[in-house]
Scaffold this motif. Sequence first.
Motif, PDB file in Angstrom:
ATOM      1  N   UNK A 225       0.846  -1.200   0.000  1.00 46.63           N
ATOM      2  CA  UNK A 225       0.000   0.000   0.000  1.00 46.63           C
ATOM      3  C   UNK A 225       0.878   1.246   0.000  1.00 46.63           C
ATOM      4  N   UNK A 226       1.979   1.157   0.745  1.00 50.77           N
ATOM      5  CA  UNK A 226       2.910   2.285   0.823  1.00 50.77           C
ATOM      6  C   UNK A 226       3.481   2.629  -0.541  1.00 50.77           C
ATOM      7  N   UNK A 227       3.926   1.597  -1.263  1.00 55.26           N
ATOM      8  CA  UNK A 227       4.467   1.808  -2.607  1.00 55.26           C
ATOM      9  C   UNK A 227       3.358   2.306  -3.549  1.00 55.26           C
ATOM     10  N   UNK A 228       2.181   1.688  -3.418  1.00 59.00           N
ATOM     11  CA  UNK A 228       1.053   2.064  -4.286  1.00 59.00           C
ATOM     12  C   UNK A 228       0.687   3.533  -4.101  1.00 59.00           C
ATOM     13  N   UNK A 229       0.714   4.004  -2.847  1.00 57.64           N
ATOM     14  CA  UNK A 229       0.379   5.407  -2.581  1.00 57.64           C
ATOM     15  C   UNK A 229       1.359   6.342  -3.284  1.00 57.64           C
ATOM     16  N   UNK A 230       2.644   5.967  -3.257  1.00 55.55           N
ATOM     17  CA  UNK A 230       3.669   6.831  -3.840  1.00 55.55           C
ATOM     18  C   UNK A 230       3.554   6.897  -5.362  1.00 55.55           C
ATOM     19  N   UNK A 235      -3.669  -1.875  -5.524  1.00 57.89           N
ATOM     20  CA  UNK A 235      -3.063  -3.105  -5.016  1.00 57.89           C
ATOM     21  C   UNK A 235      -3.880  -4.315  -5.483  1.00 57.89           C
ATOM     22  N   UNK A 236      -3.183  -5.312  -6.001  1.00 57.48           N
ATOM     23  CA  UNK A 236      -3.813  -6.557  -6.434  1.00 57.48           C
ATOM     24  C   UNK A 236      -3.266  -7.724  -5.627  1.00 57.48           C
ATOM     25  N   UNK A 320      11.431   5.696  -5.345  1.00 56.03           N
ATOM     26  CA  UNK A 320      10.416   6.281  -6.240  1.00 56.03           C
ATOM     27  C   UNK A 320      10.002   7.659  -5.727  1.00 56.03           C
ATOM     28  N   UNK A 321       9.870   7.757  -4.395  1.00 56.95           N
ATOM     29  CA  UNK A 321       9.470   9.031  -3.792  1.00 56.95           C
ATOM     30  C   UNK A 321      10.485  10.107  -4.172  1.00 56.95           C
ATOM     31  N   UNK A 322      11.761   9.746  -4.085  1.00 53.39           N
ATOM     32  CA  UNK A 322      12.827  10.708  -4.417  1.00 53.39           C
ATOM     33  C   UNK A 322      12.758  11.111  -5.891  1.00 53.39           C
ATOM     34  N   UNK A 323      12.649  10.102  -6.757  1.00 52.27           N
ATOM     35  CA  UNK A 323      12.617  10.386  -8.195  1.00 52.27           C
ATOM     36  C   UNK A 323      11.415  11.258  -8.570  1.00 52.27           C
TER      37      UNK A 323
END
Lengths: 326, 256
Positions: A225-230, A235-236, A320-323
Amino acid sequence: MAKGVWIVAEQRDGTMRKISFELASTARKLADQLGEEVCAILLGSGIEGIAGELSKYGVDKVYVADNAALEPYTTDAHATAIAKVVKENDPSILLLGASIQGKDLSSRLVGKLATGMATDCTDVKIVDGKFVAIRPMYAGKCYGEVVISSTPQMASLRPNVFPIVENPKAGTVVKFDPGLDPAQLKTKVLEVQKDTSGKVDLTEANFIVSGGRGMKGPEGYQILEGLADVIGATVGASRAAVDAGWRPLSDQVGQTGKVVSPNLYIACGISGAIQHLAGMSSSKYIVAINKDPGAPIFTKADYGVVDDLFKVVPELTEACKKLLAE
Amino acid sequence: MNIVACVKQVPDTEAQIKVKPDGSGIDESGIKWVMNPYDEYGLEEALRLKEKFGGEVTVVSLGPARVMETIRTALAMGADKGIHICDPAFDGADAYTTATALAAAIAGIPHDIIFCGQRAIDDDSGQVGSVLAELLGIPQLTIVTKVDVDGMSIKVIRPIEGAQLLIEGTLPCVVTAQKGLNEPRYASLPGIMKAKKKPLDTKDAAALGVTVDVKAKVARFIPPPARAAGKIIGGDDPTTKAAELARLLREEAKVI
């Protein structure tokens, strides 16, 4: 003789759905090859104002039925109205979305119009002047080229696969009477329970982060979920995870779940059973994160990371957040 | 209550699908055949309604001789009788033709609810239930995860993108089953023994009075586009690998 490429536009709560623009753009392409007109059918209540949006994507004429009995969607009312306007105008091709509503509606129309349809197509084209539809079968384990001998030649298009192309036309709006007899309407929507999470459905998602047995339990999904939010993903889950009760049924990707076509599919802790691979193989880019280097998912993945997902995913989220902040 | 469950025999989900070299179909050798999973949910719901309200469950299936096994399985699970629509004329039948045959078989028997799977996992067309409903002139409630019957009224839950709908309809109707509706039972040993004595009719196109007119034809079967294995991202630790993956997604794939 049947003529014209028609689409059934889809709106919800007065907002045009993305699939409508995908349908319009595709219809325009086919119609240009045939030298024919693109017409759209738009149904609902209080929706006449949005009809013009379709012209931006190449629709010449929008047939609008604005009627209280058409909102919310019911098979009875919509199929009756569409069959009427189609029979009166005799198009040669009729395209709908292979959305949940589109699936319900298009198959009823196949019965009403006594015609043939290719469902959930990933490509449609004109070959030697004839309409040919390409569709995955066996959840994508093979494909079929479908030709239809009756008119309208119907096809439903898989959401998120066909490009949206701007092609402004001076479109016109034609009002029509849907010809509804309230006594004929046998089903009624009693209640709409909205999902307020704001997440895009898997079948329409551009990005999917999916987890399998390797997530070890429902708690593991928090990092997904954390990655999906960013990255703005939905989510599957694999069948194993759904059957274990870690995730709801609506999250299942695969042959007995949802068949998905995102731009990016990140499979975490998913070994890649054939049923799962079938359901996501039409994703544009596939990433696999799994600690087992022999997992079949790596044979389909564009990018593979062999490591512990519980270590990699949080790091990926940060990267990803940084990029994305740059 | 008289309930009909339409079932289709399909290759097991584990099956590898190989296209014949001439593209005329799939190679059926070595395939394990099973009841379409979505039809199993429909059949299970039919059996539960029969247990609650009494009546009969008739199972109808179209396909070659091997389909008999699937009908026997349904009878062993608790259906009362079977109709097998079997005729080489139906080879390559599209949704419209299939529904025409099913409608002809079902029109002749009492039916309050007809269950179908929301789609078959082989051709994935998802049309038969709706075309059947149209041909019989009755409403359809498709892709449902909950069924509640009260007298001549039926309420179902249909999940759509971003919402769930509670829909009410009238009987008779066609309901197409989605995963989540229930957990299908297994055939018991006594069930299997009893199934052997249950009535099973076989009908061909002529007996049903159906003319075969295939409107949508798969002109050519093609293997899926090949998807080769890509890059395995090397590195010493999860941080380096994750950073490299993010970089590739950004710079090479240009997706994030």
